[in-house]
Design a protein around this motif. Structure first.
Motif, PDB file in Angstrom:
ATOM      1  N   LEU A 136     -13.529  -8.034 -11.110  1.00  0.00           N
ATOM      2  CA  LEU A 136     -13.530  -6.589 -10.910  1.00  0.00           C
ATOM      3  C   LEU A 136     -14.252  -5.851 -12.033  1.00  0.00           C
ATOM      4  CD1 LEU A 136      -9.755  -6.137  -9.948  1.00  0.00           C
ATOM      5  CD2 LEU A 136     -11.687  -6.572  -8.410  1.00  0.00           C
ATOM      6  N   ALA A 137     -14.855  -6.570 -12.961  1.00  0.00           N
ATOM      7  CA  ALA A 137     -15.364  -5.952 -14.183  1.00  0.00           C
ATOM      8  C   ALA A 137     -16.538  -5.013 -13.906  1.00  0.00           C
ATOM      9  CB  ALA A 137     -15.788  -7.031 -15.179  1.00  0.00           C
ATOM     10  N   GLY A 138     -16.542  -3.911 -14.625  1.00  0.00           N
ATOM     11  CA  GLY A 138     -17.634  -2.948 -14.541  1.00  0.00           C
ATOM     12  C   GLY A 138     -17.194  -1.600 -15.055  1.00  0.00           C
ATOM     13  N   ARG A 139     -18.087  -0.883 -15.725  1.00  0.00           N
ATOM     14  CA  ARG A 139     -17.758   0.436 -16.267  1.00  0.00           C
ATOM     15  C   ARG A 139     -17.367   1.364 -15.136  1.00  0.00           C
ATOM     16  NH1 ARG A 139     -18.461   5.515 -17.654  1.00  0.00           N
ATOM     17  NH2 ARG A 139     -18.828   6.162 -19.807  1.00  0.00           N
ATOM     18  N   SER A 140     -16.369   2.214 -15.353  1.00  0.00           N
ATOM     19  CA  SER A 140     -15.908   3.149 -14.334  1.00  0.00           C
ATOM     20  C   SER A 140     -17.048   4.055 -13.874  1.00  0.00           C
ATOM     21  CB  SER A 140     -14.765   4.002 -14.885  1.00  0.00           C
ATOM     22  OG  SER A 140     -14.437   5.034 -13.970  1.00  0.00           O
ATOM     23  N   VAL A 141     -17.074   4.351 -12.570  1.00  0.00           N
ATOM     24  CA  VAL A 141     -18.072   5.279 -12.028  1.00  0.00           C
ATOM     25  C   VAL A 141     -17.611   6.721 -12.155  1.00  0.00           C
ATOM     26  CG1 VAL A 141     -18.950   3.576 -10.411  1.00  0.00           C
ATOM     27  CG2 VAL A 141     -17.124   5.134  -9.676  1.00  0.00           C
ATOM     28  N   ASN A 142     -16.394   6.936 -12.617  1.00  0.00           N
ATOM     29  CA  ASN A 142     -15.862   8.289 -12.753  1.00  0.00           C
ATOM     30  C   ASN A 142     -16.325   8.879 -14.092  1.00  0.00           C
ATOM     31  OD1 ASN A 142     -14.458  10.632 -12.258  1.00  0.00           O
ATOM     32  ND2 ASN A 142     -12.484   9.806 -12.900  1.00  0.00           N
ATOM     33  N   CYS A 143     -17.600   9.262 -14.114  1.00  0.00           N
ATOM     34  CA  CYS A 143     -18.210   9.792 -15.330  1.00  0.00           C
ATOM     35  C   CYS A 143     -19.442  10.599 -14.933  1.00  0.00           C
ATOM     36  CB  CYS A 143     -18.604   8.648 -16.280  1.00  0.00           C
ATOM     37  SG  CYS A 143     -19.860   7.538 -15.587  1.00  0.00           S
ATOM     38  N   ARG A 144     -20.033  11.293 -15.884  1.00  0.00           N
ATOM     39  CA  ARG A 144     -21.304  11.960 -15.637  1.00  0.00           C
ATOM     40  C   ARG A 144     -22.396  10.907 -15.502  1.00  0.00           C
ATOM     41  NH1 ARG A 144     -21.352  16.375 -13.468  1.00  0.00           N
ATOM     42  NH2 ARG A 144     -23.348  16.980 -14.362  1.00  0.00           N
ATOM     43  N   SER A 171     -17.270  14.169 -14.364  1.00  0.00           N
ATOM     44  CA  SER A 171     -17.518  13.239 -13.272  1.00  0.00           C
ATOM     45  C   SER A 171     -18.846  13.625 -12.638  1.00  0.00           C
ATOM     46  CB  SER A 171     -16.365  13.303 -12.257  1.00  0.00           C
ATOM     47  OG  SER A 171     -16.519  12.305 -11.269  1.00  0.00           O
ATOM     48  N   ASP A 172     -19.132  13.103 -11.439  1.00  0.00           N
ATOM     49  CA  ASP A 172     -20.420  13.380 -10.820  1.00  0.00           C
ATOM     50  C   ASP A 172     -20.241  13.714  -9.350  1.00  0.00           C
ATOM     51  OD1 ASP A 172     -23.489  12.951 -11.705  1.00  0.00           O
ATOM     52  OD2 ASP A 172     -23.237  12.561  -9.560  1.00  0.00           O
ATOM     53  N   THR A 173     -21.082  14.591  -8.841  1.00  0.00           N
ATOM     54  CA  THR A 173     -20.934  15.048  -7.460  1.00  0.00           C
ATOM     55  C   THR A 173     -21.304  13.976  -6.438  1.00  0.00           C
ATOM     56  OG1 THR A 173     -23.147  16.020  -7.598  1.00  0.00           O
ATOM     57  CG2 THR A 173     -21.262  17.493  -7.939  1.00  0.00           C
ATOM     58  N   GLU A 174     -21.990  12.908  -6.839  1.00  0.00           N
ATOM     59  CA  GLU A 174     -22.260  11.838  -5.873  1.00  0.00           C
ATOM     60  C   GLU A 174     -20.953  11.322  -5.276  1.00  0.00           C
ATOM     61  OE1 GLU A 174     -24.586   7.565  -5.616  1.00  0.00           O
ATOM     62  OE2 GLU A 174     -22.921   7.864  -6.986  1.00  0.00           O
ATOM     63  N   LEU A 175     -19.904  11.271  -6.087  1.00  0.00           N
ATOM     64  CA  LEU A 175     -18.611  10.779  -5.619  1.00  0.00           C
ATOM     65  C   LEU A 175     -18.018  11.692  -4.557  1.00  0.00           C
ATOM     66  CD1 LEU A 175     -17.128   9.851  -9.115  1.00  0.00           C
ATOM     67  CD2 LEU A 175     -18.230   8.320  -7.479  1.00  0.00           C
ATOM     68  N   LEU A 176     -18.428  12.983  -4.560  1.00  0.00           N
ATOM     69  CA  LEU A 176     -17.904  13.960  -3.610  1.00  0.00           C
ATOM     70  C   LEU A 176     -18.818  14.189  -2.422  1.00  0.00           C
ATOM     71  CD1 LEU A 176     -16.869  16.706  -6.216  1.00  0.00           C
ATOM     72  CD2 LEU A 176     -15.353  15.030  -5.144  1.00  0.00           C
TER      73      LEU A 176
END
Length: 320
Positions: free
Chosen positions: A63-71, A271-276
């Motif tokens: 499951l490793a990987g930097r969180s996508v919940n960021c700018r 965070s980033d709007t791509e997630l929304l």
């Protein structure tokens, strides 16, 4: 079974460890900051003593990987890419070097690999891989490149005695503090859980218990390899998804937000709007064809169950 979960200290790893441990399995988490029993230090980049945990294990779920919940700055996008590719590569090296390699390697991937679209769902056979869409921010294509590179790192690993599956996972909905649902419920309680930029973009999701069941299903099915979508068969437009969640929580109104308001909110939340705003209309073609039966295939019933568990405190909040 002995199950090793590299990068298992976050939300999804906690869900998986909790369920698999309760089922009687020996679960070892590889993490940069071990703090609990059966957590082992690794750096996600190079072989080390941690590789001994993989030798003799039955299942690896990376499951490793930097969180996508960021700018989504250039530096953060590069960190997302490197953390995913490097960890998948080194897990492959550990499996290749093992005297007794695991039978199965399940590698986390993402439903973001598919195109932003509204017209039809994306399954593994007919789905459109993203990166060439018009009318979306250019940097969205880099998210797709991250997903593709992540999967290639697993594909290229020389592990002939280990079956490999790539988990193209939608948003995992669980009652745990700090997860996606926690954020959505916070917005709902504040009266902000309305349509964003019209709300036509699709949200793909999977209930936490179906996520665990799908992992167990894929671990047992020797005939399944390659990409598999882990998403409920009922993706919904964002406006409908949030209306259902508001009803489950008992909030009658959710204020709408324009695109520029979403940009301001994402900036404030770092965070980033791509997630929304990206329309992730993903369906689980291969799981359904293989006979997997979802316990929570529809969002209204899933939302009711999740809200009940949040209010009842039925899940230990041990995310860190």
């Amino acid at each position: 079974m002995k199950i090793v979960i590299p990068g298992g200290a976050g939300q999804v790893g906690t869900i998986l460890k909790r369920a698999l441990t309760a089922a009687g399995h020996e679960v070892v988490v590889l993490t940069r900051r071990p703090a609990r029993e059966r957590e082992v230090r690794w750096d996600g980049e190079s072989l080390g003593p941690w590789a001994a945990e993989i030798d003799g294990s039955d299942l690896v779920v990376n499951l490793a990987g930097r969180s996508v919940n960021c700018r989504y700055t250039g530096a953060n996008l590069r960190a997302m890419m490197d953390s995913r590719v490097h960890s998948a590569r080194v897990v492959g090296e550990a499996i290749a070097a093992a005297v007794r390699p695991p039978r199965v390697w399940l590698q986390m991937s993402t439903a973001t690999v598919y195109a932003h679209r509204f017209d039809a769902p994306n399954d593994e056979t007919t789905g459109v891989i993203g990166g060439a869409e018009s009318g979306v921010p250019g940097y969205w294509a880099y998210s797709v490149e991250i997903a593709k590179a992540w999967e290639r790192a697993q594909e290229r690993a020389e592990t002939p005695r280990t079956r490999k599956v790539s988990l193209r996972t939608a948003m995992v909905m669980s009652p745990d503090r700090g997860g996606v649902l926690d954020t959505l419920l916070r917005l709902t309680r504040l009266g902000l859980g309305g349509p964003i930029a019209g709300g036509a973009q699709y949200i793909s999701w999977i209930h936490d218990r179906d996520f665990v069941r799908a992992v167990e299903f894929l671990a047992d099915r020797d005939d399944l390899t390659g990409p598999v979508n882990l998403a409920a068969p009922d993706p919904l437009p964002q406006r409908t998804f949030m209306r259902v969640l508001r009803a489950a929580w008992g909030v009658p109104v959710g204020l709408p937000a324009t695109r520029w308001m979403a940009e301001l909110g994402a900036f404030a939340l770092r965070s980033d709007t791509e997630l929304l705003l990206k329309s992730r209309r993903v369906t689980p073609g291969r799981l359904l064809e293989a006979g997997f039966a979802f316990d929570h295939p529809r969002w209204p019933q899933a939302a009711d169950d999740l809200v009940r568990r949040v209010r009842g405190g039925l899940v230990p909040h041990d995310i860190r």
